[in-house]
Design an enzyme around this catalytic site. Sequence first.
Site, PDB file in Angstrom:
ATOM      1  N   LYS A  94       9.255  -2.366   0.821  1.00  0.00           N
ATOM      2  CA  LYS A  94       8.336  -3.257   1.365  1.00  0.00           C
ATOM      3  C   LYS A  94       9.040  -3.927   2.534  1.00  0.00           C
ATOM      4  CE  LYS A  94       5.548  -4.254  -2.649  1.00  0.00           C
ATOM      5  NZ  LYS A  94       5.039  -5.143  -3.677  1.00  0.00           N
ATOM      6  N   LYS A 151      -4.189  -6.346  -6.754  1.00  0.00           N
ATOM      7  CA  LYS A 151      -3.488  -5.673  -5.787  1.00  0.00           C
ATOM      8  C   LYS A 151      -2.387  -6.465  -5.392  1.00  0.00           C
ATOM      9  CE  LYS A 151      -5.298  -1.370  -6.596  1.00  0.00           C
ATOM     10  NZ  LYS A 151      -6.184  -2.028  -7.695  1.00  0.00           N
ATOM     11  N   ASP A 152      -1.410  -5.859  -4.841  1.00  0.00           N
ATOM     12  CA  ASP A 152      -0.165  -6.741  -4.100  1.00  0.00           C
ATOM     13  C   ASP A 152      -0.728  -7.109  -2.587  1.00  0.00           C
ATOM     14  OD1 ASP A 152       2.231  -7.908  -3.157  1.00  0.00           O
ATOM     15  OD2 ASP A 152       3.437  -6.385  -4.176  1.00  0.00           O
ATOM     16  N   ARG A 153      -0.397  -8.356  -2.363  1.00  0.00           N
ATOM     17  CA  ARG A 153      -0.512  -8.849  -1.142  1.00  0.00           C
ATOM     18  C   ARG A 153       0.451  -8.189  -0.088  1.00  0.00           C
ATOM     19  NH1 ARG A 153       0.874 -15.173  -0.021  1.00  0.00           N
ATOM     20  NH2 ARG A 153       0.276 -14.334   2.223  1.00  0.00           N
TER      21      ARG A 153
END
EC number: 5.4.99.27
Length: 361
Positions: free
Chosen positions: A29, A95-97
């Site tokens: 990320k 869900k991931d930001r």
Amino acid sequence: MSEAEAGAKRWRLDWPVSGGERLARARLKTTPEDFRVSEVLEDFPEPSGTPGVTGEGEHLCLFIEKTGDNTEFLAGELAALAGCRPFDVGFCGLKDRHAVTSQWFSLYRPGMMDDDRALIGLISQRWRVKSAHRSVRKLRRGDHQGNRFVIRLRQVSADRQSVEPALERLKDQGAPNYFGPQRFGFAGGNLDRAVHIDPSMLNRRRGHGRHRGRGKLRSGRDDRKNVLYFSAARSWLFNEVLASRVAEGSWRLPLPGEPEDNATGPLWGDGGTCARGEAEQRERDIVAKTPELASLFLATRMKPERRPLVARPVGLEWQWLGAGVLELSFFLEPGQYATTILSDIFELEDMSLSQYEKQHG
């Protein structure tokens, strides 16, 4: 010693990997585009071009791509834009930001089909709407078939000759199906809080009692937090059982007494585990080492369940995009975590956490 340091010493949050040790370090990320997730929901057609609303029913379901917003925040914003209650917005999973994610949301809009296009236009000013469909039912947790991932790792410290055999092994046999450390809070803080839960509070029926107004809202928030802490305790006990199986190499095959044909571990509940024989005794011995968590389940009505010990990345493929840059794509069923699977090979440095600390430090 601070409370966080005490928690870090008390709770194990890094468990054994299938190969004995991780082969390489890598950055995860670095940008949101390095982590792409797309929800798979077989009830609805694949998005193609400019969305037109298909199907019939009281719920308008939208497939939305987002970056920088978490699921619950977006659900609240959709409720405000649609003029409905937050409860009337449904979704299948969180869900991931810090990623580019595409997922389905349902909005309860009976008798308002003529306004669908206008609402989609309004939402599209903030997020990309990739598909739209009418449905007879609200979306609920776990309704999806799984998630497709495209993940780019950077600064991979090992060469291809070392990494690719491990990826082949991952493709062939899967990885230990641990719950990710984020579930347990910073330094295991959710586990520290779980120890102090009154288990009887988890058995209260929602919507009853004499609370009104602000007091009732506060009680509801407390209930949700207690469920979160309770779930963390349950997940941590599962990880401990799985860790013992990984350490001895028995995590891929069922033990005598397991209630299913595949290798599974316990999601602890009232009565502990539904395993018998060797599997039951082993699981009870491990859980008994943490009596403060085990005691939570003595007064709750939570039914014991099972969870697979193996997570399998379906259709795993990879390509090297340059020196130290590796892109992987695969599909996972609900409840399996991409970062957990990749952590079986790589020591991951989540760059989104570093960026968050800089912004809020």
